[in-house]
Design a protein around this motif. Structure first.
Motif, PDB file in Angstrom:
ATOM      1  N   LEU A 198      41.953  -7.978  27.001  1.00 17.22           N
ATOM      2  CA  LEU A 198      42.402  -6.998  28.238  1.00 17.22           C
ATOM      3  C   LEU A 198      42.527  -5.742  27.648  1.00 17.22           C
ATOM      4  CD1 LEU A 198      43.214  -6.820  31.055  1.00 17.22           C
ATOM      5  CD2 LEU A 198      45.756  -7.333  30.240  1.00 17.22           C
ATOM      6  N   GLY A 199      42.973  -5.587  26.370  1.00 17.37           N
ATOM      7  CA  GLY A 199      43.165  -4.285  25.757  1.00 17.37           C
ATOM      8  C   GLY A 199      41.757  -3.598  25.796  1.00 17.37           C
ATOM      9  N   SER A 239      33.701  -6.369  21.441  1.00 18.00           N
ATOM     10  CA  SER A 239      32.306  -6.587  22.196  1.00 18.00           C
ATOM     11  C   SER A 239      32.628  -6.924  23.664  1.00 18.00           C
ATOM     12  CB  SER A 239      31.777  -7.628  21.452  1.00 18.00           C
ATOM     13  OG  SER A 239      31.457  -7.096  20.111  1.00 18.00           O
ATOM     14  N   LEU A 240      33.380  -7.588  23.643  1.00 19.37           N
ATOM     15  CA  LEU A 240      33.641  -8.226  25.253  1.00 19.37           C
ATOM     16  C   LEU A 240      34.051  -7.200  26.408  1.00 19.37           C
ATOM     17  CD1 LEU A 240      33.563 -10.445  27.328  1.00 19.37           C
ATOM     18  CD2 LEU A 240      36.043 -10.838  26.807  1.00 19.37           C
ATOM     19  N   GLY A 241      34.771  -6.274  25.865  1.00 16.43           N
ATOM     20  CA  GLY A 241      35.228  -4.881  26.589  1.00 16.43           C
ATOM     21  C   GLY A 241      34.325  -4.164  26.982  1.00 16.43           C
ATOM     22  N   ALA A 242      33.472  -3.884  26.002  1.00 16.44           N
ATOM     23  CA  ALA A 242      32.216  -2.733  26.186  1.00 16.44           C
ATOM     24  C   ALA A 242      31.203  -3.319  27.190  1.00 16.44           C
ATOM     25  CB  ALA A 242      31.806  -2.333  25.057  1.00 16.44           C
ATOM     26  N   ALA A 243      31.001  -4.841  26.981  1.00 17.80           N
ATOM     27  CA  ALA A 243      29.926  -5.618  27.673  1.00 17.80           C
ATOM     28  C   ALA A 243      30.459  -5.726  29.077  1.00 17.80           C
ATOM     29  CB  ALA A 243      29.830  -6.701  27.212  1.00 17.80           C
ATOM     30  N   ILE A 244      31.660  -5.928  29.415  1.00 18.49           N
ATOM     31  CA  ILE A 244      32.416  -5.967  30.956  1.00 18.49           C
ATOM     32  C   ILE A 244      32.321  -4.673  31.681  1.00 18.49           C
ATOM     33  CG2 ILE A 244      34.422  -6.368  32.103  1.00 18.49           C
ATOM     34  CD1 ILE A 244      35.144  -8.538  30.474  1.00 18.49           C
ATOM     35  N   ILE A 245      32.747  -3.743  30.740  1.00 17.41           N
ATOM     36  CA  ILE A 245      32.608  -2.358  31.712  1.00 17.41           C
ATOM     37  C   ILE A 245      31.142  -1.701  31.851  1.00 17.41           C
ATOM     38  CG2 ILE A 245      33.379   0.301  31.446  1.00 17.41           C
ATOM     39  CD1 ILE A 245      35.634  -1.860  32.137  1.00 17.41           C
ATOM     40  N   TYR A 246      30.407  -1.766  30.746  1.00 17.84           N
ATOM     41  CA  TYR A 246      28.876  -1.391  30.958  1.00 17.84           C
ATOM     42  C   TYR A 246      28.174  -2.199  31.914  1.00 17.84           C
ATOM     43  CZ  TYR A 246      24.492   0.665  29.704  1.00 17.84           C
ATOM     44  OH  TYR A 246      23.253   0.987  29.675  1.00 17.84           O
ATOM     45  N   ASN A 247      28.180  -3.618  31.738  1.00 15.35           N
ATOM     46  CA  ASN A 247      27.587  -4.600  32.614  1.00 15.35           C
ATOM     47  C   ASN A 247      26.189  -4.492  32.979  1.00 15.35           C
ATOM     48  OD1 ASN A 247      27.710  -6.942  33.911  1.00 15.35           O
ATOM     49  ND2 ASN A 247      28.707  -6.179  35.612  1.00 15.35           N
ATOM     50  N   LYS A 248      25.273  -4.232  31.792  1.00 15.10           N
ATOM     51  CA  LYS A 248      23.903  -4.058  32.290  1.00 15.10           C
ATOM     52  C   LYS A 248      23.320  -5.277  31.570  1.00 15.10           C
ATOM     53  CE  LYS A 248      23.941  -0.116  34.346  1.00 15.10           C
ATOM     54  NZ  LYS A 248      24.434  -0.340  35.574  1.00 15.10           N
ATOM     55  N   ASN A 304      27.631  -3.853  22.215  1.00 14.05           N
ATOM     56  CA  ASN A 304      26.901  -4.346  21.136  1.00 14.05           C
ATOM     57  C   ASN A 304      25.692  -5.025  21.356  1.00 14.05           C
ATOM     58  OD1 ASN A 304      30.146  -4.745  19.859  1.00 14.05           O
ATOM     59  ND2 ASN A 304      28.549  -4.064  18.428  1.00 14.05           N
ATOM     60  N   THR A 305      24.739  -4.742  20.836  1.00 16.49           N
ATOM     61  CA  THR A 305      23.335  -5.509  20.910  1.00 16.49           C
ATOM     62  C   THR A 305      22.716  -5.748  19.579  1.00 16.49           C
ATOM     63  OG1 THR A 305      22.126  -3.538  21.136  1.00 16.49           O
ATOM     64  CG2 THR A 305      22.732  -4.626  23.212  1.00 16.49           C
TER      65      THR A 305
END
Length: 149
Positions: free
Chosen positions: A4-5, A103-112, A30-31
């Motif tokens: 969540l943070g 990694s999850l936080g950035a992936a959820i917000i970017y969501n591409k 991250n990729t």
């Protein structure tokens, strides 16, 4: 709470960065970098997480603290140095995950799409690396008898 943070933190970054720059940087997701396989990315995440977790275990080990009373005060130094070295080694390969929540936080917000293509690497790698570090620390290092000087 860490996840969540990370989501909230990535949202704040998106809010402060301009749209074009945020997209250019891939939202911090991250990729596995071009020229590397998913296997090499997974290996980098396993080794990087192993180094970090093993350093944390070693620097905060109660056996060592009993022997060297100054260790708890100095524990942040080797831990910070380990984080620095892991980043130097893995940023070119994976952007350095070593924490699935980040990694999850950035992936959820970017969501591409590309943010999710290799996302499993940033969960599986750290879990394997941390488990191996815990196993190594318990089975090998903690098995060494404690010697008083």
């Amino acid at each position: 709470m860490q996840c969540l943070g990370a989501i909230c933190g990535a949202g704040v970054v998106r809010g402060f960065e301009g749209g074009n720059e945020y997209k250019l940087l891939g939202g911090g997701a991250n990729t596995v970098a071009h020229g590397y396989t998913k296997g090499s990315g997974l290996g980098a995440e396993i080794i990087g997480t192993f180094v970090l977790v093993y350093t944390v275990f070693s620097a905060t080990d109660a056996k060592r603290s009993a022997r060297d009373s100054h260790v708890p005060l100095l524990a942040p130094l080797p831990i910070g140095f380990a984080v620095f070295l892991v980043h130097l080694a893995t940023i070119p390969i994976t952007g350095t995950g070593i924490n699935p929540a980040r990694s999850l936080g950035a992936a959820i917000i970017y969501n591409k799409d590309h943010a999710w293509d290799d996302h499993w690497v940033f969960w599986v790698g750290p879990f394997i690396g941390a488990a191996l570090a815990a196993l190594y620390h318990q089975v090998v290092i903690r098995a060494i008898p404690f010697k008083n000087k």
